[in-house]
Scaffold this active site. Structure first.
Site, mmCIF file in Angstrom:
data_model
loop_
_atom_site.group_PDB
_atom_site.id
_atom_site.type_symbol
_atom_site.label_atom_id
_atom_site.label_comp_id
_atom_site.label_asym_id
_atom_site.label_seq_id
_atom_site.Cartn_x
_atom_site.Cartn_y
_atom_site.Cartn_z
ATOM 1 N N HIS A 179 -2.126 -5.644 0.832
ATOM 2 C CA HIS A 179 -3.208 -5.302 1.778
ATOM 3 C C HIS A 179 -4.148 -6.120 2.043
ATOM 4 O O HIS A 179 -4.631 -6.927 2.869
ATOM 5 C CB HIS A 179 -3.570 -4.157 2.536
ATOM 6 C CG HIS A 179 -4.036 -3.500 0.835
ATOM 7 N ND1 HIS A 179 -3.861 -2.824 -0.327
ATOM 8 C CD2 HIS A 179 -6.891 -3.881 1.082
ATOM 9 C CE1 HIS A 179 -6.211 -2.930 -0.327
ATOM 10 N NE2 HIS A 179 -6.326 -3.447 0.194
ATOM 11 N N ASP A 243 1.779 -1.358 -2.377
ATOM 12 C CA ASP A 243 0.760 -2.622 -2.178
ATOM 13 C C ASP A 243 0.428 -3.982 -2.933
ATOM 14 O O ASP A 243 -0.040 -3.479 -4.185
ATOM 15 C CB ASP A 243 -0.149 -1.514 -1.991
ATOM 16 C CG ASP A 243 -1.679 -1.955 -1.026
ATOM 17 O OD1 ASP A 243 -1.075 -3.582 -0.805
ATOM 18 O OD2 ASP A 243 -2.765 -1.786 -1.420
ATOM 19 N N SER A 339 -10.442 -5.237 -3.379
ATOM 20 C CA SER A 339 -9.265 -4.450 -3.088
ATOM 21 C C SER A 339 -8.452 -5.670 -4.178
ATOM 22 O O SER A 339 -8.875 -6.922 -4.027
ATOM 23 C CB SER A 339 -9.554 -4.840 -1.546
ATOM 24 O OG SER A 339 -9.723 -2.967 -1.215
#
Length: 392
Positions: A179, A243, A339
């Site tokens: 992402h 992901d 992230s």
């Protein structure tokens, strides 16, 4: 569902045994000493003490465990921690490493190397760091978690910013969350990776230690040659799957005390390991696509939760075996990690203490909410794909 991964609450005190791995399986005896319980012992490398190895391999460490480990220390040699051991391994014994079964290829790849040749592109020395830290707080030491990377994006106005984290797995490859590549504004471009960073506001990172001031080597800003997003990655309002992305650097990273690769969970035991109640560490600068970052590299300790518990908290996310959930204690969660940053744990590789990569920061609810763990991509389910795409 949000990708936001920044917490502002205080961090939990976390245990991390940080030593440099031995280069040999031969036991080394370095003098007499007293153990924490005042018994005669021998000062040896960590890998030669069965009791210490057993403690380091526990998923959760009690306060007494940590105190025992701290009190066991009897010195340092060549930047390797020594412990006082009552019954160390025999000095003539050798350790036979576990031979992992190579994974089957998951599909066609561009290069023609065999799986075994690709595996050899991963370093033998990994998951080690040279600091002698035992217990830490919110801010890392200058040389802790040297595999932590920053992913650089160029914004529409040409400004370069770090909006995600990543993790170095060898001198040419960094893993991050898919992402961070596919779910960014259309006007942004992923441009490079920074390694060896600690203080984002200083051109020269220096820190004061008990033995004086230490300054890190210059950071390494390296362009990205190739981006590989997992072919089955998808992100909807309900769920996020696969992901993970793999970045090939345009040139080799120069490994030093501040830039080191983490170990991948390649052997059979690591690939089938249960993470229920496993003690993890997440490290990073706290930035995401949306949020501001910390000045310094930070870390937090979190504990793995069961898949069934995680499903209850995210009933529409279809949590499965390709994901691992950790955290969920009020004010003590993983949003201090970026992230795409690393979820890692202390383990043993060929009987040596190292850090292994368990997951990549993926998504979660608001930070630090009781009962809501963070969700991570479970890396041991993707090692075939990672290895298949490695090139020299």
């Amino acid at each position: 569902m949000s990708f936001k991964r920044v917490y502002v609450q205080p961090l939990v005190l976390v245990f991390a045994w940080l030593v440099y791995a031995l280069q040999s399986g031969e036991a080394q005896y370095l003098g007499r000493c007293l153990t924490p319980d005042q018994k005669d012992g021998t000062c040896v490398m960590v890998a030669q003490c069965p009791l210490v190895r057993q403690l380091l391999n526990k998923p959760l460490l009690t306060t007494n465990d940590v105190r025992f480990l701290e009190s066991s220390r009897c010195g340092v040699i060549d930047r390797k921690a020594l412990v006082c051991c009552q019954q160390p391994d025999s000095p003539t014994s050798t350790v036979s490493p576990t031979v992992a079964t190579p994974p089957a290829a998951s599909g066609p790849v561009e290069n023609r190397l065999s799986v075994e040749q690709k595996r050899r592109l991963l370093p033998d020395d990994c998951g080690v760091q040279y600091t002698d830290r035992i217990i830490g707080g919110e801010r890392t030491k200058i040389d802790e978690y040297p595999w932590a990377a920053l992913i650089q994006h160029r914004r529409r106005n040409g400004e370069l910013k770090f909006h995600c984290g990543g993790v170095l797995i060898n001198n040419r490859y960094v893993l991050t969350a898919a992402h961070c590549i596919n779910n960014i504004p259309k006007s942004w471009t992923v441009t490079g990776v920074r390694l060896g960073e600690w203080d984002l506001e200083s051109d020269s990172d220096c820190a004061t230690r008990y033995d004086g001031t230490i300054c890190a080597d210059p950071v390494q800003d390296i362009a990205i040659e190739k981006i590989l997003v997992h072919p089955n990655y998808r992100a909807t309002l309900m769920e996020v799957k696969n992901d993970i992305a793999q970045l090939r650097l345009a040139r080799s990273a120069q490994l030093n005390d501040y830039v080191q690769p983490i170990c991948l969970p390649l052997d059979a035991e690591a690939q089938t390991k249960s993470y229920d109640d496993q003690r993890f560490v997440v490290a990073g600068w706290g930035q995401t696509e949306e949020a501001l970052q910390s000045r310094y590299k930070l870390f937090v300790g979190v504990t793995g939760v069961t898949e069934s518990t995680c499903r209850l908290r995210y009933p529409q996310a279809n949590i499965d075996h390709t994901q691992v959930c950790a955290g969920g204690t009020a004010n003590k969660d993983s949003c201090r990690g970026d992230s795409g940053g690393a979820l890692m744990y202390a383990g043993l590789r060929d009987f040596e203490p190292v850090y292994l990569l368990a997951g990549l920061v993926s998504f979660g609810k608001k930070c630090g909410i009781q009962g809501y763990p963070g969700v991570y991509t479970r890396v041991n389910q993707y090692t075939d794909w990672i290895v298949d795409n490695l090139e020299p």
